[in-house]
Design a protein around this motif. Structure first.
Motif, PDB file in Angstrom:
ATOM      1  N   UNK A  85     -35.356 -34.274  97.553  1.00 47.19           N
ATOM      2  CA  UNK A  85     -34.915 -32.926  97.177  1.00 47.19           C
ATOM      3  C   UNK A  85     -35.315 -31.857  98.193  1.00 47.19           C
ATOM      4  N   UNK A  86     -34.855 -31.970  99.427  1.00 51.99           N
ATOM      5  CA  UNK A  86     -35.101 -30.886 100.398  1.00 51.99           C
ATOM      6  C   UNK A  86     -34.228 -29.679 100.064  1.00 51.99           C
ATOM      7  N   UNK A  87     -34.479 -28.569 100.695  1.00 56.93           N
ATOM      8  CA  UNK A  87     -33.620 -27.397 100.521  1.00 56.93           C
ATOM      9  C   UNK A  87     -32.267 -27.677 101.162  1.00 56.93           C
ATOM     10  N   UNK A  88     -31.236 -27.098 100.596  1.00 57.61           N
ATOM     11  CA  UNK A  88     -29.887 -27.266 101.129  1.00 57.61           C
ATOM     12  C   UNK A  88     -29.266 -25.898 101.385  1.00 57.61           C
ATOM     13  N   UNK A  89     -28.170 -25.898 102.109  1.00 58.94           N
ATOM     14  CA  UNK A  89     -27.391 -24.678 102.314  1.00 58.94           C
ATOM     15  C   UNK A  89     -26.245 -24.708 101.311  1.00 58.94           C
ATOM     16  N   UNK A  90     -26.156 -23.694 100.455  1.00 57.20           N
ATOM     17  CA  UNK A  90     -25.179 -23.710  99.370  1.00 57.20           C
ATOM     18  C   UNK A  90     -24.594 -22.325  99.158  1.00 57.20           C
ATOM     19  N   UNK A  91     -23.397 -22.302  98.596  1.00 55.52           N
ATOM     20  CA  UNK A  91     -22.774 -21.024  98.239  1.00 55.52           C
ATOM     21  C   UNK A  91     -23.530 -20.392  97.078  1.00 55.52           C
ATOM     22  N   UNK A  92     -23.650 -19.081  97.109  1.00 57.98           N
ATOM     23  CA  UNK A  92     -24.373 -18.382  96.037  1.00 57.98           C
ATOM     24  C   UNK A  92     -23.675 -18.547  94.692  1.00 57.98           C
ATOM     25  N   UNK A 105     -31.236 -24.513  91.780  1.00 62.07           N
ATOM     26  CA  UNK A 105     -32.312 -23.540  91.966  1.00 62.07           C
ATOM     27  C   UNK A 105     -33.653 -24.224  92.249  1.00 62.07           C
ATOM     28  N   UNK A 106     -33.810 -25.431  91.712  1.00 57.31           N
ATOM     29  CA  UNK A 106     -35.086 -26.133  91.865  1.00 57.31           C
ATOM     30  C   UNK A 106     -35.379 -26.519  93.307  1.00 57.31           C
ATOM     31  N   UNK A 107     -34.348 -26.662  94.129  1.00 56.55           N
ATOM     32  CA  UNK A 107     -34.567 -27.088  95.520  1.00 56.55           C
ATOM     33  C   UNK A 107     -34.632 -25.897  96.476  1.00 56.55           C
ATOM     34  N   UNK A 108     -34.656 -24.694  95.927  1.00 56.40           N
ATOM     35  CA  UNK A 108     -34.789 -23.478  96.738  1.00 56.40           C
ATOM     36  C   UNK A 108     -33.762 -23.449  97.881  1.00 56.40           C
ATOM     37  N   UNK A 109     -32.475 -23.370  97.543  1.00 60.58           N
ATOM     38  CA  UNK A 109     -31.425 -23.452  98.576  1.00 60.58           C
ATOM     39  C   UNK A 109     -31.359 -22.206  99.446  1.00 60.58           C
ATOM     40  N   UNK A 110     -30.790 -22.383 100.629  1.00 66.05           N
ATOM     41  CA  UNK A 110     -30.438 -21.245 101.486  1.00 66.05           C
ATOM     42  C   UNK A 110     -29.033 -20.841 101.070  1.00 66.05           C
ATOM     43  N   UNK A 111     -28.897 -19.649 100.534  1.00 65.36           N
ATOM     44  CA  UNK A 111     -27.637 -19.245  99.914  1.00 65.36           C
ATOM     45  C   UNK A 111     -26.714 -18.543 100.908  1.00 65.36           C
ATOM     46  N   UNK A 119     -23.473 -12.518 105.943  1.00 65.72           N
ATOM     47  CA  UNK A 119     -24.048 -13.718 105.335  1.00 65.72           C
ATOM     48  C   UNK A 119     -24.330 -14.812 106.352  1.00 65.72           C
ATOM     49  N   UNK A 120     -23.406 -15.028 107.282  1.00 64.52           N
ATOM     50  CA  UNK A 120     -23.594 -16.106 108.257  1.00 64.52           C
ATOM     51  C   UNK A 120     -24.842 -15.855 109.111  1.00 64.52           C
ATOM     52  N   UNK A 121     -24.990 -14.627 109.580  1.00 66.27           N
ATOM     53  CA  UNK A 121     -26.157 -14.295 110.406  1.00 66.27           C
ATOM     54  C   UNK A 121     -27.441 -14.413 109.597  1.00 66.27           C
ATOM     55  N   UNK A 122     -27.407 -13.923 108.354  1.00 66.35           N
ATOM     56  CA  UNK A 122     -28.600 -13.990 107.511  1.00 66.35           C
ATOM     57  C   UNK A 122     -28.965 -15.434 107.165  1.00 66.35           C
ATOM     58  N   UNK A 123     -27.950 -16.270 106.997  1.00 65.09           N
ATOM     59  CA  UNK A 123     -28.202 -17.679 106.690  1.00 65.09           C
ATOM     60  C   UNK A 123     -28.910 -18.365 107.845  1.00 65.09           C
ATOM     61  N   UNK A 124     -28.439 -18.113 109.057  1.00 64.29           N
ATOM     62  CA  UNK A 124     -29.069 -18.714 110.240  1.00 64.29           C
ATOM     63  C   UNK A 124     -30.502 -18.216 110.398  1.00 64.29           C
ATOM     64  N   UNK A 125     -30.725 -16.921 110.141  1.00 63.55           N
ATOM     65  CA  UNK A 125     -32.081 -16.365 110.233  1.00 63.55           C
ATOM     66  C   UNK A 125     -33.007 -17.009 109.205  1.00 63.55           C
ATOM     67  N   UNK A 126     -32.488 -17.255 107.995  1.00 65.32           N
ATOM     68  CA  UNK A 126     -33.310 -17.861 106.957  1.00 65.32           C
ATOM     69  C   UNK A 126     -33.620 -19.324 107.291  1.00 65.32           C
ATOM     70  N   UNK A 127     -32.631 -20.051 107.819  1.00 62.87           N
ATOM     71  CA  UNK A 127     -32.882 -21.428 108.251  1.00 62.87           C
ATOM     72  C   UNK A 127     -33.948 -21.453 109.338  1.00 62.87           C
ATOM     73  N   UNK A 128     -33.855 -20.525 110.274  1.00 61.96           N
ATOM     74  CA  UNK A 128     -34.827 -20.459 111.370  1.00 61.96           C
ATOM     75  C   UNK A 128     -36.216 -20.120 110.852  1.00 61.96           C
ATOM     76  N   UNK A 129     -36.292 -19.210 109.886  1.00 57.87           N
ATOM     77  CA  UNK A 129     -37.588 -18.817 109.329  1.00 57.87           C
ATOM     78  C   UNK A 129     -38.265 -20.005 108.645  1.00 57.87           C
ATOM     79  N   UNK A 130     -37.490 -20.754 107.885  1.00 62.10           N
ATOM     80  CA  UNK A 130     -38.060 -21.905 107.180  1.00 62.10           C
ATOM     81  C   UNK A 130     -38.421 -23.027 108.149  1.00 62.10           C
ATOM     82  N   UNK A 131     -37.560 -23.232 109.146  1.00 64.34           N
ATOM     83  CA  UNK A 131     -37.786 -24.322 110.098  1.00 64.34           C
ATOM     84  C   UNK A 131     -39.038 -24.086 110.931  1.00 64.34           C
ATOM     85  N   UNK A 132     -39.385 -22.836 111.128  1.00 62.70           N
ATOM     86  CA  UNK A 132     -40.552 -22.514 111.960  1.00 62.70           C
ATOM     87  C   UNK A 132     -41.765 -22.106 111.132  1.00 62.70           C
TER      88      UNK A 132
END
Length: 456
Positions: A85-92, A105-111, A119-132
């Motif tokens: 159950x890793x986090x996934x990228x999903x539509x809000x 909601x349990x897997x804390x998705x990147x919405x 949204x696209x820019x914010x999604x990439x920023x959130x992925x980067x924040x979590x990855x680092x």
């Protein structure tokens, strides 16, 4: 000696945070993941799936991102269960779905929100924040293809998983595509193969596209599949082609490759598809023949028109598909369709220099440039003469030329013919010289686009 102040140390210590932040709530993150994983496996087992896992999943510190491919159906969600159950990228919008939304909601998705332009820019920023985050966040699982395919190849990987420049662990999905009878129950076997994490080079950290291509190449080699430059945008064009009554395959142009080489946006290619549909609406198979090309231009088949058609027909099969049309219009017609060419062409048509073109002047020049003696241009003249005044003004001529770039090459061919005759100091011999000029133009274009054709 003045008395020293005595601080209330016990009182200050009482203001510090307590050792237990909240004694009234249970922290069950670990437990709920275990329970959710068990229920998920039980659910898919009940549906007839038997899963085989190969390789070893890396930790979130060693590989913050899991790149999963090929993506072919919603059954691929099983990999989320097997990966813990890793986090996934999903539509809000998915959070609003009954039952499934609560699980998500349990897997804390990147919405991702389609309503938010950022949204696209914010999604990439959130992925980067979590990855680092150094392992403080769960791994992020991403299907880098961005859409479902038939598993016959790996299409272009989107950059979201590779922008952070952190190690990415490829995960392969294999379906044997065989239903095996076992105790009278049909069982579908699927295999998830965790490959070693791919660590980006310094160049790949600076260029996510190269990192994505590198990871895709490793996955394709392991799967024994080819790679293509198709993307989700090709899928959108395919659907648009169907809506325009064209064969859906007509929209498949390897959008990433075309857009990168020709510097085109999706909206521009979509607009060209609509223009292509206007020509190809009566043809079968979504390919334009020279007769249909001539009919659209409202001109007869002539040597000049054949030369123009040949420039579009890049593979020489006698037809023009949508990909060839986009390249032809972008490389040949639009560059030639500039204001200088339009002004020069208008002056050539306007023989008596009265700032308007009569039908006689219009047909006379076209007869000469096309080498056709009995040319009927009434329908074409009427289409350009929008106000029905019986003559074409410069504004009408310019407006028509800008929206019909296919004519630009015919204009430039005639201009080149005039210049050729002027350099030779001869009276124009349209039938012979036109063929010479078109052939020269064709040869020059071939030299300019040899490498492009090889790449195509």
């Amino acid at each position: 000696m003045p008395p020293q102040r005595v601080y209330a140390l016990p009182r200050q210590r009482s203001l510090l945070l307590p050792a237990v932040i909240n004694p009234f709530a249970h922290d069950l993150k670990f437990m709920h993941k275990r329970v959710m994983t068990f229920l998920g496996r039980l659910y898919f087992f009940g549906m007839g799936f038997r899963v085989v896992v190969k390789g070893k999943q890396a930790s979130s510190v060693k590989a913050p991102i899991l790149a999963v491919a090929p993506h072919s159906s919603f059954f691929d969600a099983i990999v989320c269960i097997e990966a813990g159950l890793p986090s996934t990228v999903s539509r809000s919008e998915s959070l609003e779905a009954p039952v499934f939304g609560r699980f998500l909601r349990c897997v804390q998705p990147v919405l991702v929100s389609r309503k938010d332009p950022d949204s696209r820019r914010n999604t990439i920023l959130e992925i980067e924040r979590r990855a680092k985050s150094g392992g403080h966040w769960p791994q992020v699982l991403i299907f880098p293809e961005g859409t479902c395919t038939n598993r016959s190849c790996l299409i272009t990987f989107k950059q979201g998983a590779f922008v952070p420049g952190v190690p990415v662990q490829p995960v392969l999905i294999r379906y044997p595509n065989k239903l095996v009878s076992m105790n009278s129950t049909e069982v579908l076997y699927c295999c998830y193969d965790f490959l070693p994490p791919q660590i980006p080079t310094e160049m790949e950290k600076k260029c996510p596209i190269k990192f994505a291509q590198s990871v895709r190449a490793v996955m394709a080699e392991s799967l024994g599949l080819p790679v293509t430059d198709h993307t989700y945008e090709d899928c959108r064009l395919m659907i648009a082609a169907g809506e325009l009554t064209l064969p859906m395959e007509a929209g498949l142009v390897e959008f990433t490759k075309i857009s990168r080489k020709l510097e085109l946006k999706w909206d521009s290619v979509k607009k060209e598809l609509e223009s292509f549909a206007n020509i190809a609406c009566s043809c079968k198979g979504g390919r334009i023949t020279i007769e249909e090309f001539a009919s659209f231009l409202k001109l007869p088949v002539s040597p000049a028109l054949q030369e123009l058609f040949t420039l579009f027909d890049r593979n020489g099969d006698g037809t023009i598909d949508f990909r060839e049309y986009v390249i032809g219009v972008t490389v040949l017609c639009r560059p030639a369709n500039n204001e200088e060419v339009i002004q020069t062409a208008f002056k050539l048509f306007d023989i008596d220099e009265d700032n308007c073109i009569t039908q006689e002047e219009f047909s006379s020049l076209l007869r000469s440039s096309l080498g056709v003696c009995d040319l009927d241009v009434h329908s074409l003249f009427k289409e350009i003469d929008t106000d029905g005044s019986g003559h074409i003004t410069y504004d009408e001529f310019c407006s028509f030329a800008l929206t019909h770039p296919e004519y630009a090459k015919l204009f430039t061919t005639y201009i080149e013919l005039q210049r050729y005759q002027g350099l030779q100091g001869e009276e124009p011999d349209f039938d012979a010289s036109l063929s010479h000029c078109c052939t020269a133009s064709h040869n020059n274009h071939q030299e300019d686009s040899t490498s492009d054709k090889k790449d195509d």
